[in-house]
Write a protein that holds these residues in place. Structure first.
Motif: not given
Length: 259
Positions: A122-136
């Motif tokens: 929900e938080s990251i989608e609000m930024l409307k950016i291309k990247q999304f944090p993957r798991y590491d």
């Protein structure tokens, strides 16, 4: 030609509206001040990779990112202020115990310590950016991290503020908080650029709208809060312009005599 000034612009709610769009009036105004010989710069809580397209669109190569922790002047790194690794590890463990995910962020990428979580989405989608944090979950090892995102409902960050004095916690979303080195701010990052440029305070300007802009607006002599800013943000600024969707950048630059 007027004396050269440097103007710092926040991104979200200042250059970009709620839909994360850059108004044509703002783009036109920034190109106009650049034509006059001024330096247009960015001061944001975002990571560098989160606003690369915007920098290219506006022709900007000077910026303060991560709320002052990673600073670029004319395309060159002039200041880095990474998080304390030991405290970072302790905070991450504490967050896991309380079912609060975190995202590790360096100057190139961001990784989450959990495979997926509704708060992150929900938080990251609000930024409307291309990247999304993957798991590491081990992304922090052997790296300089300049910011963490802690995902928790409003008020629950208080326990972290008390337990981890090495960090500052700044909420930017109802479900997410920026975790920064103690004392780090856009104002401090701007100070690193000003040291290099040697400009007097009369030739410094800053636009902002968020809680993480308060120190910047208080520190910069010619500060302008957006009309859509909260009242406490407006109170920190010398001037208040119209909202981002009402040609706020254009009118603000007119207000201070740069247009």
């Amino acid at each position: 030609m007027p004396q050269q000034s440097v103007i710092f612009f926040d991104i979200d709610g200042t250059l970009l509206n709620q839909e994360k769009k850059l108004p044509h009036s703002a783009k036109k105004a920034i190109y106009k001040i650049k034509e006059q010989g001024h330096i247009a710069a960015i001061a944001t809580g975002r990571a560098p990779f989160m606003f690369e397209d915007l920098r290219k669109e506006l022709g900007i190569d000077t910026f303060v990112s991560y709320n002052g922790q990673y600073v670029i002047l004319n395309g060159e790194v002039i200041f880095k202020n990474p998080l304390n690794l030991q405290s970072l590890e302790q905070l991450t463990a504490h967050a896991l115990d309380h079912q609060h995910p975190v995202v590790f962020m360096d100057h190139e990428d961001m990784k989450a310590n959990v495979p997926e979580h509704a708060y992150i989405k929900e938080s990251i989608e609000m930024l409307k950016i291309k990247q999304f944090p993957r798991y590491d979950p081990e992304y922090y090892k052997g790296r300089e991290l300049f910011q963490m995102l802690l995902f928790c409902p409003e008020g629950e960050e208080k326990q972290y503020e008390q337990a981890f004095p090495d960090f500052d916690f700044i909420r930017w979303h109802p479900l997410s908080v920026d975790v920064l080195p103690k004392g780090g701010s856009k104002a401090a990052g701007i100070g690193k650029i000003v040291e290099k440029l040697g400009f007097p305070e009369e030739r410094l300007y800053a636009f902002g709208d968020g809680l993480n802009d308060i120190k910047m607006l208080s520190a910069v002599k010619n500060s302008i809060a957006m009309g859509n800013a909260e009242e406490k943000v407006k109170a920190a600024a010398k001037f208040v312009t119209k909202s981002v969707d009402e040609k706020g950048i254009y009118y603000g630059l007119q207000m201070v005599g740069l247009l």
